[in-house]
Design a protein around this motif. Sequence first.
Motif, PDB file in Angstrom:
ATOM      1  N   ALA A   1      39.567  18.149  80.053  1.00  0.00           N
ATOM      2  CA  ALA A   1      38.587  17.519  79.176  1.00  0.00           C
ATOM      3  C   ALA A   1      38.335  18.354  77.931  1.00  0.00           C
ATOM      4  CB  ALA A   1      37.279  17.303  79.937  1.00  0.00           C
ATOM      5  N   GLU A   2      38.285  19.680  78.083  1.00  0.00           N
ATOM      6  CA  GLU A   2      38.073  20.554  76.933  1.00  0.00           C
ATOM      7  C   GLU A   2      39.268  20.495  75.981  1.00  0.00           C
ATOM      8  OE1 GLU A   2      35.908  22.838  74.518  1.00  0.00           O
ATOM      9  OE2 GLU A   2      35.233  22.053  76.455  1.00  0.00           O
TER      10      GLU A   2
ATOM     11  N   ARG B   1      35.150  28.793  72.930  1.00  0.00           N
ATOM     12  CA  ARG B   1      35.217  27.923  74.115  1.00  0.00           C
ATOM     13  C   ARG B   1      36.578  28.035  74.804  1.00  0.00           C
ATOM     14  NH1 ARG B   1      31.178  24.063  74.444  1.00  0.00           N
ATOM     15  NH2 ARG B   1      32.486  22.766  75.761  1.00  0.00           N
TER      16      ARG B   1
ATOM     17  N   ALA C   1      41.339  17.934  75.633  1.00  0.00           N
ATOM     18  CA  ALA C   1      41.283  16.628  74.970  1.00  0.00           C
ATOM     19  C   ALA C   1      40.203  16.598  73.893  1.00  0.00           C
ATOM     20  CB  ALA C   1      41.027  15.532  76.009  1.00  0.00           C
ATOM     21  N   ARG C   2      39.058  17.221  74.171  1.00  0.00           N
ATOM     22  CA  ARG C   2      37.977  17.269  73.182  1.00  0.00           C
ATOM     23  C   ARG C   2      38.406  18.066  71.952  1.00  0.00           C
ATOM     24  NH1 ARG C   2      34.537  19.678  76.143  1.00  0.00           N
ATOM     25  NH2 ARG C   2      33.969  17.782  77.262  1.00  0.00           N
ATOM     26  N   TYR C   3      39.139  19.134  72.168  1.00  0.00           N
ATOM     27  CA  TYR C   3      39.609  19.944  71.038  1.00  0.00           C
ATOM     28  C   TYR C   3      40.611  19.169  70.187  1.00  0.00           C
ATOM     29  CZ  TYR C   3      42.431  23.402  68.589  1.00  0.00           C
ATOM     30  OH  TYR C   3      43.135  24.078  67.644  1.00  0.00           O
ATOM     31  N   LYS C   4      41.545  18.463  70.837  1.00  0.00           N
ATOM     32  CA  LYS C   4      42.562  17.733  70.085  1.00  0.00           C
ATOM     33  C   LYS C   4      41.994  16.515  69.377  1.00  0.00           C
ATOM     34  CE  LYS C   4      46.408  19.176  73.041  1.00  0.00           C
ATOM     35  NZ  LYS C   4      47.479  18.742  73.973  1.00  0.00           N
ATOM     36  N   ALA C   5      40.929  15.913  69.945  1.00  0.00           N
ATOM     37  CA  ALA C   5      40.387  14.688  69.370  1.00  0.00           C
ATOM     38  C   ALA C   5      39.482  14.955  68.175  1.00  0.00           C
ATOM     39  CB  ALA C   5      39.613  13.909  70.437  1.00  0.00           C
ATOM     40  N   ASP C   6      38.734  16.051  68.189  1.00  0.00           N
ATOM     41  CA  ASP C   6      37.762  16.309  67.134  1.00  0.00           C
ATOM     42  C   ASP C   6      37.862  17.759  66.717  1.00  0.00           C
ATOM     43  OD1 ASP C   6      35.731  16.222  65.348  1.00  0.00           O
ATOM     44  OD2 ASP C   6      34.110  16.059  66.817  1.00  0.00           O
ATOM     45  N   ARG C   7      38.504  18.005  65.568  1.00  0.00           N
ATOM     46  CA  ARG C   7      38.644  19.363  65.051  1.00  0.00           C
ATOM     47  C   ARG C   7      37.803  19.609  63.803  1.00  0.00           C
ATOM     48  NH1 ARG C   7      45.055  21.002  65.552  1.00  0.00           N
ATOM     49  NH2 ARG C   7      45.414  20.173  67.628  1.00  0.00           N
TER      50      ARG C   7
ATOM     51  N   ARG D   1      35.321  26.686  68.512  1.00  0.00           N
ATOM     52  CA  ARG D   1      36.479  26.269  69.302  1.00  0.00           C
ATOM     53  C   ARG D   1      37.166  27.473  69.925  1.00  0.00           C
ATOM     54  NH1 ARG D   1      37.718  23.006  64.723  1.00  0.00           N
ATOM     55  NH2 ARG D   1      39.532  24.302  64.300  1.00  0.00           N
TER      56      ARG D   1
ATOM     57  N   ASP E   1      33.003  14.823  84.098  1.00  0.00           N
ATOM     58  CA  ASP E   1      32.232  15.875  83.437  1.00  0.00           C
ATOM     59  C   ASP E   1      32.147  17.120  84.318  1.00  0.00           C
ATOM     60  OD1 ASP E   1      31.740  14.302  81.235  1.00  0.00           O
ATOM     61  OD2 ASP E   1      29.860  13.502  82.025  1.00  0.00           O
TER      62      ASP E   1
END
Length: 415
Positions: A150-151, A170, A153-159, A167, A88
């Motif tokens: 991490a950002e 960020r 991965a977070r974008y690709k996992a939850d759109r 998005r 984190d």
Amino acid sequence: MHPTPKRFFDFCAGHVPLLHAIATKPGDISEAQVRQLIRTFSDTATEQPETTWQRLLELHIIVPLEEGSSHYVMAQPLFQLLTFLYNDALPTSPEIIQGYIAALESARKRLVAGVEALDPLSVVMAANEVDHTLRRMRDDLDATHRAVMAEVARYKADRTSVTVRERYVRIVSLMDLYVHPLVEIVRVDGLLMSTLEGTDMALRAARDNGVYTEVGLIERNERQLRALRRRAIHTLNESRKELQPLYDVLRRSSAIAHGATLALGRLRQMRLEDWTLNYVPQAARASVECPPTDAVLRHILYEVISHPPVPPPVLSMQENGDTPPDYVRLLWLNELPDTIREVLPVKDLTDWLTKTFPEKSTSDALLGLSKLLFDPTMEVDFKGGKLKQYRTSDGTLEASTIFITKATPAPGREA
């Protein structure tokens, strides 16, 4: 009393969810909130909530924000350890890197002064500061890389749960506030590279002159300098490579959404007929282009090959007294704007041209139309609508209505 490492880590190992919950709380945390987290994440059957609260204070896991305050924050070393373990990390701003560069430059100057004064103690203190600063720079660069990954991965996992605007903000913030400025700092001819090279030269001078006898620390600093050069460039290039495609996609999506908003705003203000006339492509005006087929190409080649040869032109060496037709045509074209000025306005330009000059051929009529349409002094208006047919001396022209309202005076001619 300062806690022993074994007692500290034993407590942390048994209360990992509680520590993570405290670490993820933004800002400070009150005593009531900590006690609520203890009841939520601790096993009250094995340890009473009051005992857990006392252990948190005794082991300095949480410290008061100020003396006598009931608001607490997690100890910074433990907070950094948890962010590392849970991946984190927060990205490092360019201002922090610039502060590290200033600290390295200050240590380099003390190294040089210590070497010149043959003062081993000053060299030792400056070398230790260089070692400490390099470690912090390396950790912060790694934290920036982890935060960017991490950002992404977070974008690709939850759109779906996050809006496009959020998005976009960020990703753009990471690019503009962290990646782009840091790339400028760590480029080959940038401030960081020159400072690292100067520090490296100062360490070598201290070793070569024998002022600093602990060669191991100097060699370790030199290795850290070399590694930091490669790590800084690699980390930031990798971060930019991961963020750039998302940055471009989101910027394009934002531009499309902005354009759609403007278009809808104009649609509400305009009549449907005006919107169709100005913004909807007309099917009658659309040009259809397609590559020729093999049959067409074969036919063209056959026509070229089978075409009878044309004899070369023969130049006439005898002078003719008649006026050349091309010269007559040129004089007519040059006089055409003055001729039409006398009868303006003309509601149908093609009709006027074919009726005023019925002896002109189709090619001459087209030349006359082009002359008038591209004349900068003429105010031409295309009415559109149904196509009309106009007879010439050797054919037919098909065009829509062309209207000339007025014309400005020609250069050198008074209105």
